[in-house]
Design a protein around this motif. Structure first.
Motif, mmCIF file in Angstrom:
data_model
loop_
_atom_site.group_PDB
_atom_site.id
_atom_site.type_symbol
_atom_site.label_atom_id
_atom_site.label_comp_id
_atom_site.label_asym_id
_atom_site.label_seq_id
_atom_site.Cartn_x
_atom_site.Cartn_y
_atom_site.Cartn_z
ATOM 1 N N GLN A 217 0.832 -1.206 0.000
ATOM 2 C CA GLN A 217 0.000 0.000 0.000
ATOM 3 C C GLN A 217 0.866 1.255 0.000
ATOM 4 O O GLN A 217 0.483 2.280 -0.544
ATOM 5 C CB GLN A 217 -0.896 0.016 1.233
ATOM 6 N N HIS A 218 2.030 1.147 0.604
ATOM 7 C CA HIS A 218 2.973 2.273 0.641
ATOM 8 C C HIS A 218 3.933 2.214 -0.538
ATOM 9 O O HIS A 218 5.029 2.785 -0.500
ATOM 10 C CB HIS A 218 3.767 2.265 1.956
ATOM 11 N N ARG A 219 3.551 1.468 -1.599
ATOM 12 C CA ARG A 219 4.296 1.412 -2.849
ATOM 13 C C ARG A 219 5.653 0.735 -2.702
ATOM 14 O O ARG A 219 6.608 1.062 -3.396
ATOM 15 C CB ARG A 219 4.445 2.824 -3.446
ATOM 16 N N VAL A 220 5.732 -0.231 -1.772
ATOM 17 C CA VAL A 220 6.965 -0.995 -1.575
ATOM 18 C C VAL A 220 6.626 -2.479 -1.643
ATOM 19 O O VAL A 220 5.749 -2.950 -0.915
ATOM 20 C CB VAL A 220 7.618 -0.683 -0.210
ATOM 21 N N LEU A 221 7.310 -3.196 -2.531
ATOM 22 C CA LEU A 221 7.059 -4.624 -2.695
ATOM 23 C C LEU A 221 8.178 -5.396 -2.003
ATOM 24 O O LEU A 221 9.318 -5.415 -2.469
ATOM 25 C CB LEU A 221 7.014 -4.967 -4.178
ATOM 26 N N ILE A 222 7.855 -6.003 -0.856
ATOM 27 C CA ILE A 222 8.823 -6.819 -0.112
ATOM 28 C C ILE A 222 8.571 -8.273 -0.497
ATOM 29 O O ILE A 222 7.454 -8.768 -0.388
ATOM 30 C CB ILE A 222 8.673 -6.624 1.408
ATOM 31 N N LYS A 223 9.599 -8.979 -0.942
ATOM 32 C CA LYS A 223 9.416 -10.272 -1.593
ATOM 33 C C LYS A 223 9.411 -11.466 -0.650
ATOM 34 O O LYS A 223 9.649 -12.592 -1.084
ATOM 35 C CB LYS A 223 10.488 -10.452 -2.669
ATOM 36 N N GLY A 224 9.144 -11.256 0.635
ATOM 37 C CA GLY A 224 9.018 -12.391 1.540
ATOM 38 C C GLY A 224 9.192 -12.000 2.989
ATOM 39 O O GLY A 224 9.776 -10.955 3.327
ATOM 40 N N GLY A 225 8.689 -12.872 3.873
ATOM 41 C CA GLY A 225 8.808 -12.626 5.304
ATOM 42 C C GLY A 225 10.249 -12.571 5.768
ATOM 43 O O GLY A 225 10.597 -11.842 6.704
ATOM 44 N N LYS A 226 11.106 -13.335 5.106
ATOM 45 C CA LYS A 226 12.532 -13.338 5.441
ATOM 46 C C LYS A 226 13.120 -11.933 5.307
ATOM 47 O O LYS A 226 13.884 -11.468 6.163
ATOM 48 C CB LYS A 226 13.257 -14.301 4.503
ATOM 49 N N TYR A 227 12.743 -11.237 4.216
ATOM 50 C CA TYR A 227 13.298 -9.903 3.972
ATOM 51 C C TYR A 227 12.601 -8.842 4.816
ATOM 52 O O TYR A 227 13.186 -7.799 5.109
ATOM 53 C CB TYR A 227 13.211 -9.584 2.477
ATOM 54 N N LEU A 228 11.353 -9.111 5.181
ATOM 55 C CA LEU A 228 10.655 -8.231 6.116
ATOM 56 C C LEU A 228 11.435 -8.169 7.426
ATOM 57 O O LEU A 228 11.663 -7.100 7.990
ATOM 58 C CB LEU A 228 9.241 -8.756 6.354
ATOM 59 N N GLU A 229 11.872 -9.331 7.898
ATOM 60 C CA GLU A 229 12.627 -9.403 9.143
ATOM 61 C C GLU A 229 14.000 -8.758 8.998
ATOM 62 O O GLU A 229 14.448 -8.007 9.874
ATOM 63 C CB GLU A 229 12.773 -10.861 9.570
ATOM 64 N N GLN A 230 14.681 -9.035 7.870
ATOM 65 C CA GLN A 230 16.030 -8.488 7.672
ATOM 66 C C GLN A 230 15.999 -6.969 7.586
ATOM 67 O O GLN A 230 16.898 -6.295 8.086
ATOM 68 C CB GLN A 230 16.649 -9.065 6.389
ATOM 69 N N LEU A 231 14.959 -6.431 6.946
ATOM 70 C CA LEU A 231 14.843 -4.977 6.851
ATOM 71 C C LEU A 231 14.626 -4.369 8.228
ATOM 72 O O LEU A 231 15.161 -3.298 8.544
ATOM 73 C CB LEU A 231 13.695 -4.609 5.907
ATOM 74 N N ALA A 232 13.848 -5.043 9.062
ATOM 75 C CA ALA A 232 13.609 -4.554 10.427
ATOM 76 C C ALA A 232 14.896 -4.593 11.254
ATOM 77 O O ALA A 232 15.112 -3.735 12.119
ATOM 78 C CB ALA A 232 12.526 -5.390 11.096
ATOM 79 N N ARG A 233 15.759 -5.585 10.994
ATOM 80 C CA ARG A 233 16.974 -5.762 11.780
ATOM 81 C C ARG A 233 18.170 -4.975 11.248
ATOM 82 O O ARG A 233 19.185 -4.845 11.943
ATOM 83 C CB ARG A 233 17.357 -7.247 11.803
ATOM 84 N N ALA A 234 18.083 -4.475 10.006
ATOM 85 C CA ALA A 234 19.239 -3.846 9.358
ATOM 86 C C ALA A 234 19.831 -2.730 10.218
ATOM 87 O O ALA A 234 19.115 -1.856 10.695
ATOM 88 C CB ALA A 234 18.838 -3.303 7.989
ATOM 89 N N ASP A 235 21.146 -2.786 10.412
ATOM 90 C CA ASP A 235 21.839 -1.734 11.172
ATOM 91 C C ASP A 235 22.986 -1.122 10.376
ATOM 92 O O ASP A 235 23.773 -0.338 10.901
ATOM 93 C CB ASP A 235 22.347 -2.269 12.515
ATOM 94 N N ALA A 236 23.107 -1.506 9.089
ATOM 95 C CA ALA A 236 24.089 -0.892 8.192
ATOM 96 C C ALA A 236 23.426 -0.696 6.831
ATOM 97 O O ALA A 236 22.866 -1.638 6.269
ATOM 98 C CB ALA A 236 25.326 -1.773 8.055
ATOM 99 N N PHE A 237 23.449 0.529 6.327
ATOM 100 C CA PHE A 237 22.863 0.840 5.026
ATOM 101 C C PHE A 237 23.961 1.263 4.059
ATOM 102 O O PHE A 237 24.743 2.179 4.348
ATOM 103 C CB PHE A 237 21.831 1.964 5.151
ATOM 104 N N ILE A 238 24.039 0.579 2.926
ATOM 105 C CA ILE A 238 24.971 0.953 1.858
ATOM 106 C C ILE A 238 24.151 1.581 0.744
ATOM 107 O O ILE A 238 23.192 0.976 0.250
ATOM 108 C CB ILE A 238 25.747 -0.268 1.347
#
Length: 687
Positions: free
Chosen positions: A359-380
């Motif tokens: 709905q916010h125009r972002v396509l997350i391709k799985g629950g695995k990546y949903l979790e990784q995005l929440a945990r991310a502490d380094a952005f390149i």
């Protein structure tokens, strides 16, 4: 079709159609006769009362015309009977079981045990089937509890437990269906028919029957059923389901439109480009539903823990019976399990979060990546196209070695037009703006990933690309251009080097403006607690430093080619960071694949969109922050559900062991708790 007028007001007409009650008539077939009638605003038919309500413009001419059309209309066909769904079957099972339970006092006592056994057979079969596969799971627990009640000839308890198990099964299926229904409603993909022009006549057809290239007619208030291009008409189209835009967008000849969007005003004739499962809306729904299968680590660990607890339930049940000699208490323990609620609530919470991100125009391709995005502490962050607008322009051209400025730009454009990259497009556009035509006089063009282009021009080798490429690969001396290189770099321009015949022919300065939102995005990441924010670019040190200082980024790497980007990601992961990589170019795809979560822009290269785990459909940096917030809330919801499941089921098990409540109460508490967390998991979709 015969009818009589029941009631009439200006602009409103209620008719009773002389149609059979059985079998019921398909309402859409009746309403279709007035769908495209001039002056008719809305029509609705009730098959039970056989009343047709028509809203029209109030003119006498419209009233006469629509009555004539209805009178001449053929008899509508009966509604097609659909095969019962899994939810319907489970509902019938629950109703049958509950009815027998209510009527039990009226059933002769000798018959009651047989009815209890018959009702319990599906539960017992599921348990036996699981054992046959070598599994000791919740099905075995349920079958054991029912079997224990029957072994003690407590057929009432067995019947109640069976009913509660069937009710819980139905409510779980209802919860899953509800989540998918909310998802499909969000993208409006459930319309079943459309109007198509065939042989010059409009025909009403099922969506499955629309073919690519056909002309589809859509009028005010209708959903657009295909992805396509407007052939005729003007209209306002609400695209909120796909783009999040609150205001309707104007569409006219040549405009692109998408399935699932709503035509608010006007009418359009659309040439279908993508139909059915190929439409953008259908693909989004499919990706989200498939994303459920890519389990988050939290989900896998919770489910594994819940499954490991099952054998201990048998041990506890046996120990309870050994200490108390009470089979009812032992059966009560078997009626409580943890995995059922976890395996329902967690996938639903993930599905709901993925849908909310879409709905916010972002396509997350799985629950695995949903979790990784929440945990991310380094952005390149790749510079070009991510921190910049990806709409570069030529800011300056400087020729060397006796080469003419126009000739330099002309030949650079001639080879660059073979490579679909924003920088290449900028060079071609500049040459066209100056009226520099470039006939194909060069040999075959070869693209060297992340470095540049090489070809031959009138027998001489021509190279266009980075300094490293032209100097190292082409042996071109850069000494004469150091002053101009420094001047361009200090202005934050990227530099395209051109070498012809082993000599430096010139420099082309490229200005790619920094996104207006980039600075606030960097600040927001810092507030989010991101420990490392790193900018990567193929530009030289001076250019990279200028851009990094402008954005307030302390850590950056210049002349970062694909292998260097991968090396940086591997190093961060080795240091224990969860790495999110944001990029959109062909040379970003290796890094996107190696990061814990790869994020790409919709306007990026096709290979980058395939390699990424999160796709920004509108390409704004703010969408990354929205996706991260949704991811964190989704994972928080899963953790809260887990704690609630443990608390409720542990309390139910404790009451069963101590005999504080009968087994039926344990079963009811367990099932109610399961359904409660399942419904709670839908919270992201209700926002």
């Amino acid at each position: 079709m015969q009818f009589r007028i029941l009631h009439e007001l200006p602009g409103r007409l209620r008719l009773n159609l002389e149609l059979p009650l059985r079998p019921p008539v398909d309402p859409s077939q009746v309403e279709a006769h007035l769908h495209d009638h001039a002056g008719v605003r809305k029509s609705s038919f009730n098959p039970h009362t056989r009343n047709l309500l028509i809203h029209y413009d109030g003119s006498a001419a419209t009233r006469v015309a629509l009555l004539i059309r209805l009178e001449a209309a053929p008899q509508p066909q009966a509604r097609r009977r659909r095969s019962p769904s899994e939810l319907d079957r489970k509902k019938k099972t629950v109703v049958r079981s509950g009815t027998l339970l209510v009527l039990r006092p009226l059933i002769p006592p000798p018959v009651r045990p047989f009815l209890a056994i018959a009702g319990a057979l599906p539960v017992l079969r599921k348990g036996a089937s699981a054992l046959g596969r070598g599994q000791v799971n919740v099905d075995v627990l349920d079958a054991s509890a029912v079997g224990a009640a029957m072994a003690t000839r407590d057929f009432l308890t067995a019947s109640i437990i069976t009913f509660l198990l069937k009710l819980g099964d139905y409510l779980e299926e209802w919860t899953r269906r509800r989540s998918r229904k909310l998802l499909t409603e969000m993208f409006h993909v459930e319309e079943e028919w459309a109007w198509v022009v065939r042989d010059g006549i409009e025909e009403r057809v099922n969506l499955e029957e629309i073919h690519e290239g056909e002309t589809v007619v859509v009028r005010m208030g209708s959903l657009i059923p295909v992805d396509g291009t407007v052939l005729e008409g003007e209209a306002l189209v609400n695209q909120a389901s796909l783009t999040g835009e609150s205001l309707a967008a104007g569409k006219r000849r040549g405009s692109s439109v998408y399935a699932g969007t709503v035509l608010e005003e006007g009418s359009l004739r659309i040439q279908a480009k993508k139909v059915g499962a190929q439409t953008r809306a259908a693909q989004m729904v499919r990706i989200i539903e498939e994303g459920e299968a890519l389990k988050a680590q939290t989900q896998s660990q919770s489910e594994a823990l819940a499954d490991r607890i099952v054998p201990y339930s048998f041990w506890l049940s046996g120990l309870t019976f050994a200490l108390t000699g009470n089979p009812a208490r032992a059966a009560g323990v078997l009626l409580v399990d943890y995995s059922c609620a976890i395996k329902l609530s967690t996938p639903v919470a993930i599905l709901a979060s993925l849908a909310r991100a879409a709905q916010h125009r972002v396509l997350i391709k799985g629950g695995k990546y949903l979790e990784q995005l929440a945990r991310a502490d380094a952005f390149i962050l790749d510079k070009t196209g991510t921190l910049t607008e990806a709409t570069p322009r030529v800011a300056g051209v400087h020729a060397f070695g006796g080469f003419d400025r126009d000739y330099l730009l002309q030949q650079a454009a001639c080879v660059e037009e073979h490579f679909p990259h924003p920088v290449a497009t900028a060079v071609v556009r500049e040459a066209a703006a100056l009226g520099l035509h470039h006939p194909e006089e060069h040999a075959e063009v070869e693209y060297i990933l992340a470095h540049g282009i090489v070809s031959r021009l009138h027998g001489r080798r021509i190279l266009v690309g980075s300094r490293h490429f032209v100097h190292e690969h082409g042996g071109v001396d850069m000494a004469a251009a150091e002053k101009e290189i420094e001047t361009f770099a200090c202005k934050g321009h990227s530099i395209l080097y051109v070498g012809i015949g082993g000599e430096l022919a010139g420099l082309i300065a490229i200005h790619d403006p920094v996104r207006t939102e980039a600075h606030s995005f960097i600040e927001a990441l810092r507030r989010e607690g991101i420990e490392r924010i790193i900018m990567l670019t193929g530009d030289n040190e001076a250019t990279a430093r200028t851009i990094a200082e402008e954005l307030g980024i302390d850590e950056y790497h210049s002349e970062a080619f694909p292998e260097r980007k991968v090396e940086i990601i591997r190093q961060l992961k080795a240091e224990g960071y969860t790495v999110a990589m944001v990029g959109d170019g062909i040379n970003d795809s290796p890094a996107l694949s190696h990061a814990d979560v790869g994020i790409s822009m919709k306007h990026g290269a096709d290979i980058a969109q395939e390699a990424c785990d999160v796709l920004l459909m509108e390409g704004t940096l703010a969408d990354i922050l929205a996706a991260r917030r949704i991811s964190k809330e989704g994972m928080g919801l899963i953790r809260e559900n887990f704690h609630q499941i443990i608390a409720v089921n542990s309390a139910a098990m404790l009451m069963a062991v101590t005999g504080a409540t009968p087994p039926v109460f344990s079963a009811a508490l367990h099932n109610l708790g399961t359904v409660a967390v399942g419904l709670r998991s839908l919270k992201p979709l209700r926002r």
